[in-house]
Design an enzyme around this catalytic site. Structure first.
Site, PDB file in Angstrom:
ATOM      1  CD1 TRP A 101      -2.138  -2.164   1.946  1.00 56.43           C
ATOM      2  CD2 TRP A 101      -2.935  -1.366   0.014  1.00 56.43           C
ATOM      3  NE1 TRP A 101      -3.137  -3.006   1.505  1.00 56.43           N
ATOM      4  CE2 TRP A 101      -3.630  -2.535   0.333  1.00 56.43           C
ATOM      5  CE3 TRP A 101      -3.246  -0.688  -1.160  1.00 56.43           C
ATOM      6  CZ2 TRP A 101      -4.641  -3.055  -0.477  1.00 56.43           C
ATOM      7  CZ3 TRP A 101      -4.253  -1.188  -1.977  1.00 56.43           C
ATOM      8  CH2 TRP A 101      -4.932  -2.366  -1.636  1.00 56.43           C
ATOM      9  CG  ASP A 171      -3.130   3.890   4.418  1.00 56.89           C
ATOM     10  OD1 ASP A 171      -4.127   3.689   5.129  1.00 56.89           O
ATOM     11  OD2 ASP A 171      -2.914   3.266   3.354  1.00 56.89           O
ATOM     12  CE  LYS A 195      -8.703  -3.061   3.883  1.00 53.32           C
ATOM     13  NZ  LYS A 195      -7.538  -2.348   3.412  1.00 53.32           N
TER      14      LYS A 195
END
Ligand code: PLP
Length: 360
Positions: A101, A171, A195
């Site tokens: 990511w 993030d 998530k």
């Protein structure tokens, strides 16, 4: 009701109480005679929902007044572009690459300016967090970027990098609300909610006010300007209304659990059950350097791909879903977010012990 233990990395398990409440309110939300899905986002009822959601999030995270909370769309991935488009005044940014990511964010930012990879753990398949105490931070960097919890590899920054005064952008998709945070250490904290908070379709951005300006890169679309969303209280256009409503319920659920201090203790206890077993097992082993282990995503292997596949298959048959590791790393991964009950982890470990006895 046949619920499984769902170890999915995302979209992921949500608290049963939240799902039940949403079910009860599905046909008639608090006497409005309609579902929240059917409601104008400009209605009084909806205004209360989004206002309360923001207030509860501010309370949970202790968000200072000089930070805005934005409820946006496009997932975490949209932020990979939105961050450089809005923050790159000097067109320079430093990225710490600790997984897929972070790497994607780095590659996207490279379209807009000069990005420096100032640290990486790719040399060992992202199985650790590099030392970030004294990195070569660029003099003119607009910000330093991290992915705080690496969902795929199961590592977590236990200490934030020393940015030498530069703005930190993080993030937190897969560790959002899993433990207390000091918001003042960041310029931007953001994450997709699917998530650890709610349904896919909402991304929450917590951003310090001085970073919200009209001075964005040329041709930045209106919808990708933080200022537009901040000035319009996340209502410039139709927000992901139903998703925000569910997030709001999860915030209330978290408050009822005792807030982020309490959920952290709960998460540490849960993760310890699994990690302690992995450390003593003769068949299974964790893939992450111990001091960098995530409380949320726990990857493990047997060392034999066929046996891994057999484990995933038998676990599924026994009611433990989504234990297959990410397609880029293989093996297994148990995501044990806030809403995974302790009992789910205990039962999983029991099952792993049984599998070990049968297959060693
Ligand atoms: C899942 C994930 C993403 C991507 O999220 P999307 O909402 O699918 O764009 C980004 N970063 C992290 C840390 C993630 O876990």
């Amino acid at each position: 009701m046949a619920r499984v233990y769902n170890f999915s990395a995302g979209p992921a398990v949500l608290p049963v109480e939240v799902l039940q409440e949403a079910a009860e309110e599905m046909m008639d939300y608090q006497g409005t005679g309609m579902s929240v899905m059917e409601m104008s986002h400009r209605s009084k009822a909806y205004e209360n929902i989004i206002t309360e959601a923001e207030a509860d999030l501010r309370e949970l995270m202790n968000i200072p007044d000089n930070y805005k909370v934005l409820f946006l769309q496009g997932g975490a991935s949209q932020q990979f572009a939105m961050i450089p488009m809005n923050l790159m005044k000097n067109k320079v940014a430093d990225y710490i690459v600790t997984g897929q990511w972070a790497k994607k964010a780095y590659q996207e930012a490279a379209k807009y300016g000069k990005v420096n990879k100032i640290a990486s753990s790719e040399d060992k398949t992202f199985s650790y967090i590099p030392d970030c105490s004294d990195l070569p931070i660029s003099e003119d960097a607009d910000y330093v970027y991290i992915c705080e919890n690496n969902t795929i590899y199961g590592t977590k920054f236990k200490e934030l990098p020393n940015t030498k005064g530069k703005t930190l952008v993080s993030d937190v998709s897969s560790c959002f609300l899993s433990e207390p945070v000091d918001v003042t250490k960041y310029g931007v904290i953001y994450g997709g909610v699917q998530k650890n908070i709610g349904p896919a379709g909402v991304v929450i951005v917590i951003i310090r006010e001085d970073l919200i300006t009209e001075d964005v890169l040329e041709h930045t679309p209106t919808m990708l300007q933080y200022k537009i969303h901040a000035d319009n209280e996340s209502m410039y256009n139709t927000p992901p209304a139903y998703g925000i409503y569910i997030c709001g319920k999860v915030f209330k659920w978290l408050k009822k659990q005792g807030g982020l201090e309490a959920i952290k203790v709960h998460n540490e206890e849960k993760a310890a059950i699994l990690y302690n077993f992995l450390d003593e097992s003769k068949l299974f082993k964790g893939t992450v350097r111990k001091e960098d282990r995530s409380l949320m995503n726990v990857p493990f292997i047997t060392g034999d791909e066929e046996l891994d596949a057999k484990f995933v298959k038998e676990a599924k048959a026994a009611g433990f879903e989504n234990l297959k590791g990410h397609r880029s790393v293989g093996g297994m991964r148990a995501s044990i977010y806030n809403a995974m009950p302790r009992e789910g982890v205990e039962k999983l470990v029991e099952f792993m012990k049984k599998f070990e006895a049968e297959n060693l």
